[in-house]
Scaffold this motif. Structure first.
Motif, PDB file in Angstrom:
ATOM      1  N   LEU A 231      40.676  36.069  36.468  1.00 13.30           N
ATOM      2  CA  LEU A 231      41.353  36.142  35.506  1.00 13.30           C
ATOM      3  C   LEU A 231      42.945  36.043  35.111  1.00 13.30           C
ATOM      4  O   LEU A 231      43.472  35.505  34.442  1.00 13.30           O
ATOM      5  CB  LEU A 231      40.722  37.230  34.687  1.00 13.30           C
ATOM      6  CG  LEU A 231      39.158  37.255  34.516  1.00 13.30           C
ATOM      7  CD1 LEU A 231      38.818  38.752  33.790  1.00 13.30           C
ATOM      8  CD2 LEU A 231      38.804  36.148  33.723  1.00 13.30           C
ATOM      9  N   ARG A 232      43.408  36.743  36.285  1.00 10.66           N
ATOM     10  CA  ARG A 232      44.722  36.744  36.130  1.00 10.66           C
ATOM     11  C   ARG A 232      45.430  35.328  36.572  1.00 10.66           C
ATOM     12  O   ARG A 232      46.586  35.064  36.404  1.00 10.66           O
ATOM     13  CB  ARG A 232      45.366  37.714  37.127  1.00 10.66           C
ATOM     14  CG  ARG A 232      45.086  39.070  36.277  1.00 10.66           C
ATOM     15  CD  ARG A 232      45.681  40.244  37.192  1.00 10.66           C
ATOM     16  NE  ARG A 232      45.803  41.592  36.830  1.00 10.66           N
ATOM     17  CZ  ARG A 232      46.028  42.606  37.199  1.00 10.66           C
ATOM     18  NH1 ARG A 232      46.595  42.573  38.585  1.00 10.66           N
ATOM     19  NH2 ARG A 232      46.086  43.840  36.677  1.00 10.66           N
TER      20      ARG A 232
ATOM     21  N   PHE B  61      34.363  43.437  46.510  1.00 11.60           N
ATOM     22  CA  PHE B  61      34.757  42.008  46.617  1.00 11.60           C
ATOM     23  C   PHE B  61      34.511  41.336  45.298  1.00 11.60           C
ATOM     24  O   PHE B  61      35.389  40.487  44.911  1.00 11.60           O
ATOM     25  CB  PHE B  61      34.013  41.302  47.552  1.00 11.60           C
ATOM     26  CG  PHE B  61      34.318  39.740  47.708  1.00 11.60           C
ATOM     27  CD1 PHE B  61      35.216  39.523  48.543  1.00 11.60           C
ATOM     28  CD2 PHE B  61      33.261  39.004  47.248  1.00 11.60           C
ATOM     29  CE1 PHE B  61      35.669  38.121  48.629  1.00 11.60           C
ATOM     30  CE2 PHE B  61      33.791  37.680  47.239  1.00 11.60           C
ATOM     31  CZ  PHE B  61      34.967  37.068  47.767  1.00 11.60           C
ATOM     32  N   ILE B  62      33.495  41.625  44.629  1.00 11.99           N
ATOM     33  CA  ILE B  62      33.262  41.098  43.242  1.00 11.99           C
ATOM     34  C   ILE B  62      34.246  41.496  42.215  1.00 11.99           C
ATOM     35  O   ILE B  62      35.015  40.734  41.491  1.00 11.99           O
ATOM     36  CB  ILE B  62      31.777  41.320  42.439  1.00 11.99           C
ATOM     37  CG1 ILE B  62      30.818  40.962  43.502  1.00 11.99           C
ATOM     38  CG2 ILE B  62      31.702  41.042  41.285  1.00 11.99           C
ATOM     39  CD1 ILE B  62      30.791  39.573  43.632  1.00 11.99           C
ATOM     40  N   ARG B  63      34.849  42.836  42.401  1.00 12.88           N
ATOM     41  CA  ARG B  63      35.857  43.209  41.346  1.00 12.88           C
ATOM     42  C   ARG B  63      37.067  42.714  41.627  1.00 12.88           C
ATOM     43  O   ARG B  63      37.868  42.302  40.873  1.00 12.88           O
ATOM     44  CB  ARG B  63      36.218  44.791  41.763  1.00 12.88           C
ATOM     45  CG  ARG B  63      34.744  45.863  41.100  1.00 12.88           C
ATOM     46  CD  ARG B  63      35.220  47.196  40.862  1.00 12.88           C
ATOM     47  NE  ARG B  63      36.039  47.502  41.995  1.00 12.88           N
ATOM     48  CZ  ARG B  63      35.437  48.358  42.951  1.00 12.88           C
ATOM     49  NH1 ARG B  63      34.300  48.432  43.023  1.00 12.88           N
ATOM     50  NH2 ARG B  63      36.480  48.938  43.817  1.00 12.88           N
ATOM     51  N   HIS B  64      37.464  42.242  42.978  1.00  8.05           N
ATOM     52  CA  HIS B  64      38.640  41.600  43.242  1.00  8.05           C
ATOM     53  C   HIS B  64      38.535  40.146  42.659  1.00  8.05           C
ATOM     54  O   HIS B  64      39.549  39.329  42.367  1.00  8.05           O
ATOM     55  CB  HIS B  64      38.934  41.622  44.778  1.00  8.05           C
ATOM     56  CG  HIS B  64      39.988  40.825  45.339  1.00  8.05           C
ATOM     57  ND1 HIS B  64      41.323  41.204  45.218  1.00  8.05           N
ATOM     58  CD2 HIS B  64      39.794  39.855  45.963  1.00  8.05           C
ATOM     59  CE1 HIS B  64      41.990  40.111  45.638  1.00  8.05           C
ATOM     60  NE2 HIS B  64      41.350  39.143  46.092  1.00  8.05           N
ATOM     61  N   LEU B  65      37.280  39.337  42.807  1.00  8.37           N
ATOM     62  CA  LEU B  65      37.177  38.078  42.520  1.00  8.37           C
ATOM     63  C   LEU B  65      37.363  38.039  40.900  1.00  8.37           C
ATOM     64  O   LEU B  65      37.945  37.024  40.562  1.00  8.37           O
ATOM     65  CB  LEU B  65      35.785  37.750  43.059  1.00  8.37           C
ATOM     66  CG  LEU B  65      35.482  36.216  42.531  1.00  8.37           C
ATOM     67  CD1 LEU B  65      36.427  35.172  43.075  1.00  8.37           C
ATOM     68  CD2 LEU B  65      33.908  36.054  42.587  1.00  8.37           C
ATOM     69  N   VAL B  66      36.933  38.800  40.337  1.00  7.79           N
ATOM     70  CA  VAL B  66      37.165  38.833  38.670  1.00  7.79           C
ATOM     71  C   VAL B  66      38.333  38.989  38.394  1.00  7.79           C
ATOM     72  O   VAL B  66      39.170  38.218  37.601  1.00  7.79           O
ATOM     73  CB  VAL B  66      36.104  40.212  38.138  1.00  7.79           C
ATOM     74  CG1 VAL B  66      36.700  40.223  36.711  1.00  7.79           C
ATOM     75  CG2 VAL B  66      34.731  39.842  38.218  1.00  7.79           C
TER      76      VAL B  66
END
Length: 271
Positions: free
Chosen positions: A23-24, A14-19
């Motif tokens: 950013l995108r 979930f954190i990777r997806h949030l980052v």
């Protein structure tokens, strides 16, 4: 505008997806690659070049501090911009990170704005972007703005998985900033919770940091703890856009050792 490549390393999907989403949504030319632990991150750093690394501290295989020390020991990587993402914000942890050569760190839970500002600061500081290039970025979409659009009217309420004992013996409180809202617990496990709240009392957004307070009602003295998390999903409780009832799914972040042990004890007592 030049292409910017970042590596985000975190065992929490979930954190990777949030980052990635943060950013995108700000800058379409961000290329974000992912690794789910320090060892895989190390392998990617050996194969690819990155303008910035965002790395969680607490991970299996190799933690963020160990990876940072390895990066600084490698001749071709010693100047690699590196941000540690961590819930470990004690003075000792900060000193360890600084001594290991970290460029910056960001504490969980963080907002999309805080994340983006940290990233831009390091990209400018390292020369990957100029002040002029940074100032000319066109922000396509804000997570905060899109959050409201992701509240869907429910055809039916999410399944109530909480046991009767759990529902009756735990009180919950959803906290966001200064807002405090009593929450009816609908589901709870080690990774996440589903609660029902009043929109008139609190209205979180997708990706926003929150805390979930829990207290037992069948013990004297009661067990109390507060869990850090992010809003993973929102759903209206009824097929009515004016309903005041809102289901909020909270995805938990890593907690400190004391909180983790207390949460495990609480879950075991409710089984």
């Amino acid at each position: 505008m030049k292409k910017i490549r970042l590596l985000t390393i975190d065992d929490d999907k979930f954190i990777r997806h949030l980052v990635l989403k943060t950013l995108r949504s700000q800058y379409s030319s961000f290329e974000v690659m992912e690794a789910d632990n320090g060892r895989r991150g190390q392998a990617m750093l050996q194969r690819h070049s990155f303008d910035l690394v965002l790395c969680d501290w607490e991970m299996p295989e190799m933690n963020g501090l160990e990876l940072l020390k390895w990066v600084r020991s490698e001749e071709n990587l010693k100047d690699q911009p590196f941000i540690l993402v961590t819930s470990l914000d004690s003075k000792d942890n900060v000193v360890q990170a600084v001594e290991a050569g970290v460029d910056d760190y960001i504490a969980k839970p963080f907002t999309p704005e805080q994340l983006f500002n940290k990233v831009m600061k390091q990209l400018i500081k390292s020369g990957r972007l100029t002040q002029e290039e940074a100032a000319s970025l066109v922000r396509k979409e804000r997570i905060a703005a899109s959050g409201g659009a992701e509240v869907l009217a429910a055809s039916k309420a999410p399944a109530n998985k909480a046991s009767k004992r759990q529902a009756n013996s735990l009180k919950a409180l959803l906290m966001q900033g200064e807002a405090r809202a009593p929450a009816a617990l609908r589901d709870l496990d080690r990774r996440e919770a589903l609660v029902l709240v009043k929109r008139s009392e609190v209205l979180p957004e997708i990706g926003s940091p929150v805390q979930l307070g829990l207290m037992t009602t069948d013990e004297d003295p009661p067990q109390k703890l507060s869990l850090k998390g992010y809003v993973a999903s929102l759903q209206l409780a009824e097929r009515n856009p004016n309903t005041d009832n809102l289901f909020v799914r909270v995805h938990f972040l890593k907690q400190d050792t004391e909180t983790t042990e207390a949460f495990t004890q609480l879950l075991n007592s409710q089984a």
